[in-house]
Design an enzyme around this catalytic site. Structure first.
Site, PDB file in Angstrom:
ATOM      1  CB  SER A 168       0.522 -38.247 -29.929  1.00 15.58           C
ATOM      2  OG  SER A 168      -0.844 -38.034 -29.722  1.00 15.58           O
ATOM      3  CG  ASP A 377      -0.108 -31.764 -25.086  1.00 17.60           C
ATOM      4  OD1 ASP A 377      -1.050 -31.455 -25.850  1.00 17.60           O
ATOM      5  OD2 ASP A 377       0.279 -32.931 -24.922  1.00 17.60           O
ATOM      6  CG  HIS A 437       0.423 -33.223 -28.702  1.00 16.77           C
ATOM      7  ND1 HIS A 437       0.202 -33.933 -27.540  1.00 16.77           N
ATOM      8  CD2 HIS A 437       0.313 -34.125 -29.717  1.00 16.77           C
ATOM      9  CE1 HIS A 437      -0.025 -35.207 -27.836  1.00 16.77           C
ATOM     10  NE2 HIS A 437       0.035 -35.350 -29.152  1.00 16.77           N
TER      11      HIS A 437
END
Length: 460
Positions: A168, A377, A437
């Protein structure tokens, strides 16, 4: 109880601490068997960064491929690597303090940090927010200062290639830190060898990410034509603002876009688009009349990670009780994550800035760069990631694009295709199937296989 059975997190471990004075600005402790070390480094006056190093029980010294060390960088910004990355994703124990079969210790030693300062167990004295990092570059400078201290006089770390692996927003920290570390290595300050950088579902190009949201949600039946038009309209506004270097305005528009996505999709989960936001999070999001934008941008990442914890009291309870007692060096009145919200606020000025140029620099310097993306994601969708890759000026890009994708299998292939990989020279791209994610949580087997391929770990 599991905590009583396992030395790693038993209350008895406190009695076995070995305190070591590394430097006046650093203090460390560890387990009696040397399998773990942890401590603080004062990276700047009154700014203290926490680190936790695990040595793998699977370490192989065969004289050919050196055993690697993985530095895991969490996202947020403000999410704790020592907490989330360790207990939720790749560390030796899960949140129930049970051994994780897919721990990345199978392939490498693991170094977790609470980065930037103010994250997790890291802190600035007196809660002085003026001491927090306000740019990605400053966060990278602090993290490099920590590495300089840890690697000084540590022959074992010096002989182990360092792989910076991120998730991220951690991807932005990874590329800026890698460049800062290379400079410190060249100057003789950091006695380390950079093995490579791996960017997992990373917020490298906010523009390309947001432009991908509407079309992806439309194709997945989460928004209709009207929702698609609304998402695309706000995304184009963000693109124009970023082109004009109006980063604060772009962030406000990003908040508007996230709110629109949630409303139009009936609260799709940004970290796995096959799921909805939890009922608790939905309630938070609908506060203040149709969407609490502050919650979306500040709490969504950690809230989703925290929802994966099965332990009563959640990860917060674990970190502030058993873990804090084991470590023995966390200030008594400080709780895990106490300053994390301030970390997010401090980095607002850099939040929407791209880091494509930094990826290009690493490639041109010959650093091995791996990009990996979860199929499910949304926040850093694969389409957006592929789009920013095409903006690279690296001279190997055309041949990379022309290279074939190869399938990735696990367990002899009986579970079918788990992903794909494309590689040319020092750039790799992994498509990980069945994952959102947080790839090590959603589909840990191909993630671990990928790690072995990236690091060329000698482990079997």
């Amino acid at each position: 109880m599991a905590a009583a059975k396992l030395l790693m997190l038993s209350s008895l471990a406190v009695l076995l601490l070995l305190f070591v004075n590394l430097l006046p600005s650093a203090a460390a402790a560890g387990t009696a068997d040397g399998s773990e070390e942890w401590g603080y480094v004062e990276v700047r006056p009154k700014a203290h960064m926490f680190w936790w190093l695990y040595r793998s029980p699977h370490r192989v010294d065969n004289g050919t491929a050196p055993w690697p060390t993985v530095l895991w960088l969490q996202g947020g910004p403000g999410a704790s690597g020592a907490g989330y990355g360790n207990f939720m994703e790749i560390g030796p124990l899960d949140t129930d303090l049970k051994p994780r079969s897919t721990t990345w210790l199978n392939k490498a030693d693991l170094l977790f940090v609470d980065n930037p300062v103010g994250t997790g167990f890291s802190f600035v004295e007196g809660g002085d927010t003026s001491l927090l990092a306000r740019t990605d570059a400053k966060a990278a400078s602090d993290l490099t200062a920590l590495l300089v201290t840890l690697y000084r006089d540590n022959k074992r770390l010096q002989g182990s290639p360092l792989y910076i692996v991120a998730e991220s927003y951690g991807g932005k920290f990874a590329v800026t830190t890698a460049l800062a570390a290379l400079q410190a290595i060249a100057n003789g300050q950091l006695k380390a060898k950079l093995g490579g950088v791996a960017l997992g579902d990373s917020w490298i190009s906010p523009e390309d990410s947001v432009l991908s949201w509407g079309p992806l949600l439309y194709e997945m039946s989460r928004v209709d034509e009207s929702g698609l038009q609304q998402c695309n309209s706000i995304a184009q506004k963000i693109k124009a603002q970023l082109k004009a270097n109006k980063y604060a305005d772009a962030e406000k528009s990003w908040e508007d876009l996230e709110t629109a996505v949630l409303e139009q999709s009936n609260f799709v989960n940004f970290y796995n688009l096959l799921k909805d936001e939890s009922s608790d999070d939905t309630a938070a999001l609908t506060l203040a009349g149709g969407g609490n934008k502050r919650w979306v941008r500040k709490e969504g990442y950690t809230s989703y990670l925290g929802s994966k914890a099965t332990r009563e009291g959640g990860l917060d309870g674990l970190m502030d009780t058993v873990v804090k007692a084991k470590l023995g060096i966390v200030p008594k009145n400080f709780t895990w994550g106490q300053q994390s919200g301030d970390v997010f606020e401090a980095l607002e000025g850099d939040f929407m800035k791209p880091r494509i140029h930094e990826v290009d620099q690493l490639l041109k310097l010959g650093v091995d760069v791996t990009i990996y993306s979860g199929q499910l994601d949304l926040i850093c969708a694969t389409k957006g990631t592929l789009d920013w890759v095409q903006k690279l000026k690296w001279d190997g890009l055309k041949k990379f694009n022309d290279s074939p994708r190869k399938p990735v299998y696990c367990k002899g292939g009986e579970d079918g295709t788990q992903g794909f990989v494309r590689s040319y020279k020092n750039l790799k791209f992994y498509w990980i199937l069945g994952a959102g994610h947080m790839i090590p949580i959603d589909n840990p087997c191909p993630a671990l296989k990928m790690l072995g391929d990236i690091t060329q770990s000698p482990a079997q």
